[in-house]
Each structure stands twice: as C-alpha cells, then as structure tokens.
Design a protein around this motif. Structure first.
Motif, PDB file in Angstrom:
ATOM      1  N   HIS A 178      -8.025  -3.605   1.689  1.00 27.82           N
ATOM      2  CA  HIS A 178      -8.879  -2.141   1.356  1.00 27.82           C
ATOM      3  C   HIS A 178      -8.348  -0.861   1.098  1.00 27.82           C
ATOM      4  N   ASN A 179      -7.285  -0.794   1.901  1.00 26.18           N
ATOM      5  CA  ASN A 179      -6.337   0.345   1.789  1.00 26.18           C
ATOM      6  C   ASN A 179      -5.851   0.416   0.405  1.00 26.18           C
ATOM      7  N   ARG A 180      -5.308  -0.652  -0.178  1.00 27.21           N
ATOM      8  CA  ARG A 180      -4.655  -0.787  -1.369  1.00 27.21           C
ATOM      9  C   ARG A 180      -5.637  -0.211  -2.654  1.00 27.21           C
ATOM     10  N   LYS A 181      -6.825  -0.979  -2.322  1.00 34.77           N
ATOM     11  CA  LYS A 181      -7.929  -0.416  -3.395  1.00 34.77           C
ATOM     12  C   LYS A 181      -8.160   1.070  -3.193  1.00 34.77           C
ATOM     13  N   VAL A 182      -8.176   1.567  -2.090  1.00 31.08           N
ATOM     14  CA  VAL A 182      -8.447   2.908  -2.088  1.00 31.08           C
ATOM     15  C   VAL A 182      -7.448   3.510  -2.690  1.00 31.08           C
ATOM     16  N   ASN A 183      -5.931   3.497  -2.389  1.00 28.40           N
ATOM     17  CA  ASN A 183      -5.141   4.096  -2.869  1.00 28.40           C
ATOM     18  C   ASN A 183      -4.874   3.968  -4.524  1.00 28.40           C
ATOM     19  N   LEU A 184      -5.551   2.770  -5.170  1.00 24.81           N
ATOM     20  CA  LEU A 184      -5.559   2.584  -6.575  1.00 24.81           C
ATOM     21  C   LEU A 184      -6.795   3.033  -7.171  1.00 24.81           C
ATOM     22  N   LYS A 186      -9.980   2.262  -6.578  1.00 28.31           N
ATOM     23  CA  LYS A 186     -10.868   1.382  -6.741  1.00 28.31           C
ATOM     24  C   LYS A 186     -12.103   1.482  -5.894  1.00 28.31           C
ATOM     25  N   LYS A 187     -11.901   2.185  -4.668  1.00 28.57           N
ATOM     26  CA  LYS A 187     -12.692   2.239  -3.669  1.00 28.57           C
ATOM     27  C   LYS A 187     -12.783   3.712  -3.175  1.00 28.57           C
ATOM     28  N   PRO A 188     -13.824   4.341  -2.713  1.00 31.61           N
ATOM     29  CA  PRO A 188     -13.849   5.925  -2.524  1.00 31.61           C
ATOM     30  C   PRO A 188     -13.165   6.054  -1.329  1.00 31.61           C
ATOM     31  N   ARG A 189     -13.407   5.439   0.012  1.00 33.54           N
ATOM     32  CA  ARG A 189     -12.790   5.778   1.193  1.00 33.54           C
ATOM     33  C   ARG A 189     -12.645   4.599   1.909  1.00 33.54           C
ATOM     34  N   GLY A 190     -11.815   4.719   3.229  1.00 35.96           N
ATOM     35  CA  GLY A 190     -11.732   3.561   3.842  1.00 35.96           C
ATOM     36  C   GLY A 190     -10.359   3.204   4.424  1.00 35.96           C
ATOM     37  N   LEU A 191      -9.504   4.282   4.341  1.00 38.48           N
ATOM     38  CA  LEU A 191      -8.250   4.365   5.037  1.00 38.48           C
ATOM     39  C   LEU A 191      -8.535   4.717   6.386  1.00 38.48           C
ATOM     40  N   CYS A 192      -7.441   4.299   7.363  1.00 39.33           N
ATOM     41  CA  CYS A 192      -7.892   4.307   8.760  1.00 39.33           C
ATOM     42  C   CYS A 192      -8.214   5.922   9.075  1.00 39.33           C
ATOM     43  N   TRP A 193      -7.721   6.987   8.454  1.00 35.83           N
ATOM     44  CA  TRP A 193      -7.800   8.034   8.961  1.00 35.83           C
ATOM     45  C   TRP A 193      -9.249   8.549   8.414  1.00 35.83           C
ATOM     46  N   HIS A 194      -9.853   7.915   7.367  1.00 40.95           N
ATOM     47  CA  HIS A 194     -11.335   8.177   6.893  1.00 40.95           C
ATOM     48  C   HIS A 194     -12.213   7.732   7.954  1.00 40.95           C
ATOM     49  N   TRP A 195     -12.047   6.667   8.436  1.00 39.53           N
ATOM     50  CA  TRP A 195     -12.811   5.940   9.278  1.00 39.53           C
ATOM     51  C   TRP A 195     -12.773   6.987  10.800  1.00 39.53           C
ATOM     52  N   PRO A 212       0.782  -1.048  -0.016  1.00 41.36           N
ATOM     53  CA  PRO A 212      -0.034   0.012  -0.031  1.00 41.36           C
ATOM     54  C   PRO A 212       0.741   1.345   0.008  1.00 41.36           C
ATOM     55  N   ALA A 213       1.879   1.173   0.630  1.00 39.02           N
ATOM     56  CA  ALA A 213       3.015   2.366   0.700  1.00 39.02           C
ATOM     57  C   ALA A 213       3.398   2.828  -0.687  1.00 39.02           C
ATOM     58  N   LEU A 214       3.393   1.995  -1.747  1.00 40.05           N
ATOM     59  CA  LEU A 214       3.561   2.499  -2.985  1.00 40.05           C
ATOM     60  C   LEU A 214       2.735   2.751  -3.972  1.00 40.05           C
ATOM     61  N   THR A 215       1.479   2.741  -3.245  1.00 42.77           N
ATOM     62  CA  THR A 215       0.126   3.141  -4.419  1.00 42.77           C
ATOM     63  C   THR A 215      -0.358   4.601  -4.129  1.00 42.77           C
ATOM     64  N   GLU A 218     -20.880   2.248   3.034  1.00 45.49           N
ATOM     65  CA  GLU A 218     -20.577   3.297   2.204  1.00 45.49           C
ATOM     66  C   GLU A 218     -19.195   3.202   1.481  1.00 45.49           C
ATOM     67  N   TYR A 219     -18.253   2.560   2.009  1.00 44.02           N
ATOM     68  CA  TYR A 219     -16.954   2.490   1.604  1.00 44.02           C
ATOM     69  C   TYR A 219     -16.681   1.281   0.416  1.00 44.02           C
ATOM     70  N   GLY A 220     -17.837   0.578   0.616  1.00 44.15           N
ATOM     71  CA  GLY A 220     -17.753  -0.593  -0.140  1.00 44.15           C
ATOM     72  C   GLY A 220     -16.635  -1.547   0.516  1.00 44.15           C
ATOM     73  N   VAL A 221     -16.645  -1.837   1.724  1.00 47.32           N
ATOM     74  CA  VAL A 221     -15.620  -2.647   2.378  1.00 47.32           C
ATOM     75  C   VAL A 221     -15.824  -4.170   2.019  1.00 47.32           C
ATOM     76  N   GLU A 222     -14.921  -5.082   1.415  1.00 49.18           N
ATOM     77  CA  GLU A 222     -15.182  -6.311   1.160  1.00 49.18           C
ATOM     78  C   GLU A 222     -13.706  -7.013   1.577  1.00 49.18           C
ATOM     79  N   ASP A 223     -12.899  -6.395   2.193  1.00 50.91           N
ATOM     80  CA  ASP A 223     -11.555  -7.047   2.189  1.00 50.91           C
ATOM     81  C   ASP A 223     -11.284  -6.812   3.906  1.00 50.91           C
ATOM     82  N   ALA A 224      -9.861  -7.363   4.099  1.00 46.01           N
ATOM     83  CA  ALA A 224      -9.335  -6.959   5.428  1.00 46.01           C
ATOM     84  C   ALA A 224      -8.754  -5.669   5.157  1.00 46.01           C
ATOM     85  N   PRO A 225      -8.275  -4.820   6.500  1.00 43.76           N
ATOM     86  CA  PRO A 225      -8.020  -3.444   6.048  1.00 43.76           C
ATOM     87  C   PRO A 225      -6.919  -3.027   5.281  1.00 43.76           C
ATOM     88  N   ILE A 226      -5.880  -3.861   5.148  1.00 42.18           N
ATOM     89  CA  ILE A 226      -4.774  -3.655   4.434  1.00 42.18           C
ATOM     90  C   ILE A 226      -5.124  -3.621   2.907  1.00 42.18           C
TER      91      ILE A 226
END
Length: 226
Positions: free
Chosen positions: A115-121, A123-132, A4-7, A105-113
């Motif tokens: 989902h983070n990757r999908k947000v950074n790419l 593919k998902k609107p929100r859901g990083l820890c600071w969004h929550w 996720p740090a690369l995305t 609302e975030y469309g969470v389907e995955d484990a946290p990390i």
C-alpha cells in the motif's frame, strides 16, 4: 519492482541534492551523509521490499471484540491511578474502531509495504505509517481527555538501513511516551497492534520531535549550513 524508497519525490530530492553537492565539492565526506544514508537505505532495502510485496493482499479487517477493547482499556487504566476508567474505555474504542474507518478511507487492499508503494505512486490518497499515526492522533485529541495524553513517536528514524516508522501513543496525563502504549494500525493494515512502548519487540521508539530535530541538524551539517 521498485522499492517504496525509490518512489517518493522527497527521496529523489534528497538523493539528487546530496549527490550533486558531493560531486561539486569533488570529494565525499568521510562521515555518512544524508544522501548516502538514503542511497544505502534504498539499495539495501529493495530486495526485502520486493519479497514483502510478493504477498501483497491485506488480511480482512475484523470488527474488534469486546474482549479486545476491554483488554486495551484495562491496560490504559493501569497506566496511573488517576486515569479515568471512562476515558480509558473511550480511548480503547477509538483506537480499535477508527483505524477501520481509515482503512476504508485510504482504500487499503494490500499489505502495508504494498500500500505504501501505491501511495508513493499516487494511486492511493493516504496510508503511509505517518498518515495512520497523524489521523489517529488527531482523532484521539478531539476527545479532550483530562487524564490521558496523546503522543507521537518514530522508530528507525536515524537508521541508515531500515525504513523509519511512525506511530501514535497514549499515556497517563503528564507521563512521557516511554511510559505509554503504542497504538499502531499501519502494522496490520488497519487492525490495531498495541503494546507498552518498551515491550514492543519489533520497534524501538523515540519522541518524534527529537528525531525530526536530529534529522534537520544532520541535513544542515551536511549541506554546510552548520
């Protein structure tokens, strides 16, 4: 599979800008620079993130039981004699139930990390820890509590290896985040984790503003503006 740090674009920007500045100066500073911090964090975390992404399905979010809500409400009440029991119960209900709405609302389907990757790419609107943390904080503030305060905190915010993490917290009116309760729905993909700040075994929390101020100071110092 990328870490996720690369995305995230912000990570790319920090690494490229810091590295370019160092090359132009024809030397690297002896202290850990902002760019070096990000680079170390990227390459050291990548293998761990890959393992975490291997099991990337989120556990189903179950409706909280009355016992769970009552336990949190009781702990909030115990923060101070002046805490209104009605406000404590209202805060506990929101802390448990609002993240369920956020997960949808975030469309969470995955484990946290994952989902983070999908947000950074994108593919998902929100859901990083600071969004929550931001959204739960805003919802709690809407209640205009008279005997409770809502806070924000960051863990690992200055750590050159570990990914930083954000959370919302709630305390008795006038108390600091160190005497508060961590309300962290990101950790379990929408199912609330809570504990007293100093009893959280996974994270050591610091005031958000304190961490952001120190990050800015370090960035400016590295870029030669201090």
């Amino acid at each position: 599979m990328k870490s996720p740090a690369l995305t995230g674009g912000a990570f790319h920007f920090c690494v490229m800008r810091s590295t370019t500045a160092a090359l132009q100066n024809n030397s690297y500073k002896t202290t850990i620079s902002w760019g070096e911090t990000i680079l170390r964090r990227t390459f050291l975390i990548a293998p761990v993130a890959a393992l975490a992404l291997a099991g990337c399905s989120a556990k189903p979010i179950l409706d909280p039981s009355d016992a769970q809500i009552n336990a949190l409400a009781a702990t909030i009440r115990s923060l101070g004699d002046h805490v209104d029991p009605v406000e404590a119960t209202r805060a506990a209900n929101i802390a448990y139930k609002y993240p369920i709405a956020l997960a949808a609302e975030y469309g969470v389907e995955d484990a946290p990390i994952a989902h983070n990757r999908k947000v950074n790419l994108g593919k998902k609107p929100r859901g990083l820890c600071w969004h929550w943390a931001e959204d739960l904080q805003a919802r709690l503030i809407q209640e205009n509590f008279e005997t409770l305060d809502v806070h924000r905190a960051i863990a690992n915010g200055l750590n050159p290896i570990l990914l930083s993490h954000s959370t919302a917290l709630i305390s008795a009116k006038g108390d600091t985040m160190y005497d508060a309760i961590v309300l962290d729905p990101w950790r379990h993909s929408g199912t609330l984790f809570w504990s007293k700040t100093k009893e959280d075994k996974r994270y050591k929390w610091y005031p958000r503003l304190e961490i952001l101020t120190e990050r800015q100071r370090r960035r400016l110092a590295y870029e030669g503006d201090l």
